[in-house]
Write an enzyme that holds these catalytic residues in place. Structure first.
Site, short mmCIF file in Angstrom:
data_model
loop_
_atom_site.label_atom_id
_atom_site.label_comp_id
_atom_site.label_asym_id
_atom_site.label_seq_id
_atom_site.Cartn_x
_atom_site.Cartn_y
_atom_site.Cartn_z
N HIS A 161 0.82 -1.21 0.00
CA HIS A 161 0.00 0.00 0.00
C HIS A 161 0.86 1.26 0.00
O HIS A 161 0.64 2.16 -0.82
CB HIS A 161 -0.92 0.00 1.22
CG HIS A 161 -1.86 1.15 1.25
ND1 HIS A 161 -3.06 1.16 0.55
CD2 HIS A 161 -1.78 2.37 1.87
CE1 HIS A 161 -3.67 2.32 0.75
NE2 HIS A 161 -2.91 3.06 1.54
N HIS A 177 3.11 6.14 -2.02
CA HIS A 177 3.77 7.31 -1.46
C HIS A 177 5.29 7.24 -1.60
O HIS A 177 6.00 7.79 -0.76
CB HIS A 177 3.39 7.48 0.01
CG HIS A 177 1.94 7.74 0.23
ND1 HIS A 177 1.35 8.97 -0.04
CD2 HIS A 177 0.94 6.93 0.67
CE1 HIS A 177 0.06 8.90 0.24
NE2 HIS A 177 -0.20 7.69 0.67
N LYS A 223 -4.79 9.52 -8.61
CA LYS A 223 -4.45 9.93 -7.24
C LYS A 223 -4.63 11.44 -7.20
O LYS A 223 -3.76 12.20 -7.67
CB LYS A 223 -3.01 9.55 -6.92
CG LYS A 223 -2.57 9.92 -5.50
CD LYS A 223 -3.06 8.92 -4.48
CE LYS A 223 -2.46 9.18 -3.11
NZ LYS A 223 -2.90 8.19 -2.12
#
Length: 289
Positions: A161, A177, A223
């Site tokens: 994730h 990220h 995103k």
């Protein structure tokens, strides 16, 4: 978490982050080891309505010295993990013996860095980790690589994730990220950088900034807004995120941190005893720490 403990943990984490930042010898130097082209500010996105406007005609990364990505042990071991996952939630992950070995080699590389050698004693002193390195490695493995359900059983992990990214209902990118994954996916044509989100106090982010808030699409999903460290090493991010996760006891925790010129909230979400998500949110400079 009691408010007094929260403030104490926040202050200690901020101080540790400064030490980790200083110790991150593998951090890349902007303008020398890599260059970015920030281009325009990102616009508003309503997911699923097809109204995303691309305010960046060119890629974010215009240059990365890939010698760093292959010659530094933690970077090399990190990159080996990025193709081990199904990006869509709802598809069960199958972890092969080879992939387990890759996970183990990555943790071995990380554990022998100056950054993690600062984080580990901090956690031991807090009674949040064993002083035994092999036990700490197993703890890291469970936190980051043990599978859990996000859309169905065993379709996600903390590492996937946070560092690799996932897609939900083919419309939305969640997680994702990490700048190395961004660069490599952009290079392969899978990521379309769509612009940056500027801080109010600063009309234009600096191309030497090590923390940026971006908008992009990946595998046709979007995103709308996500912050990432840029140029930092895998061990820095793993050390900081691990400490923040283990300090928290609630399902979600948030710590306000300042390091160098950057003020950010570090957010952590739990999925039981594992990392659900963790990421920085870049803040205006005039907000209190």
């Amino acid at each position: 978490m009691a408010q007094g403990n929260q403030h104490q943990d926040e202050a200690e984490l901020s101080e540790l982050c400064k030490a980790l930042w200083k110790a991150d010898k593998n951090r890349l130097v902007p303008g020398h080891d890599y260059r970015v082209d920030l281009q325009g500010r990102a616009g508003y996105v309503s997911l699923g309505k097809g109204n995303a406007t691309d305010y960046a005609r060119h890629p974010l990364f215009t240059f990365v010295d890939e010698n760093h990505l292959h010659e530094k042990p933690t970077y090399h071991a990190f990159i080996a993990l990025l193709d081990n996952y199904e990006s869509a939630t709802g598809i069960r992950e199958i972890v092969t013996p080879e992939e387990k070995d890759e996970n183990s080699r990555f943790l071995d590389a990380v554990l022998h860095t100056e950054v993690m050698e600062l984080a580990h004693p901090f956690l031991v002193k807090k009674n949040l980790a064993s002083a035994d390195l092999s036990q700490f490695k197993w703890q890291l493995y469970k936190i980051w690589f043990e599978l859990y359900g996000r859309g169905t059983g065993n379709d996600s992990s903390g590492f996937e994730h946070v560092f690799v990214g996932e897609t939900r209902r083919r419309k939305e990118v969640i997680g994702f990220h990490n700048w190395i994954q961004f660069y490599l996916q952009e290079k392969r044509g899978n990521v379309d950088y769509m612009g940056h989100h500027a801080r109010r106090w600063k009309n234009q982010p600096d191309e030497e900034d090590h923390l940026l808030t971006l908008q992009f699409s990946w595998k046709e999903a979007v995103k709308p807004k996500g912050s990432s460290f840029i140029g930092t090493s895998p061990e820095f991010e793993m050390a900081l995120y691990t400490v923040a996760f283990l300090l928290g006891t609630e399902r979600s925790s948030k710590y306000r941190i300042q390091v160098d010129e950057y003020r950010f909230d570090l957010v952590c979400h739990r999925s039981g005893s594992r990392i659900g998500s963790t990421y920085p949110i870049l803040l205006d400079s005039n907000l209190p720490v």
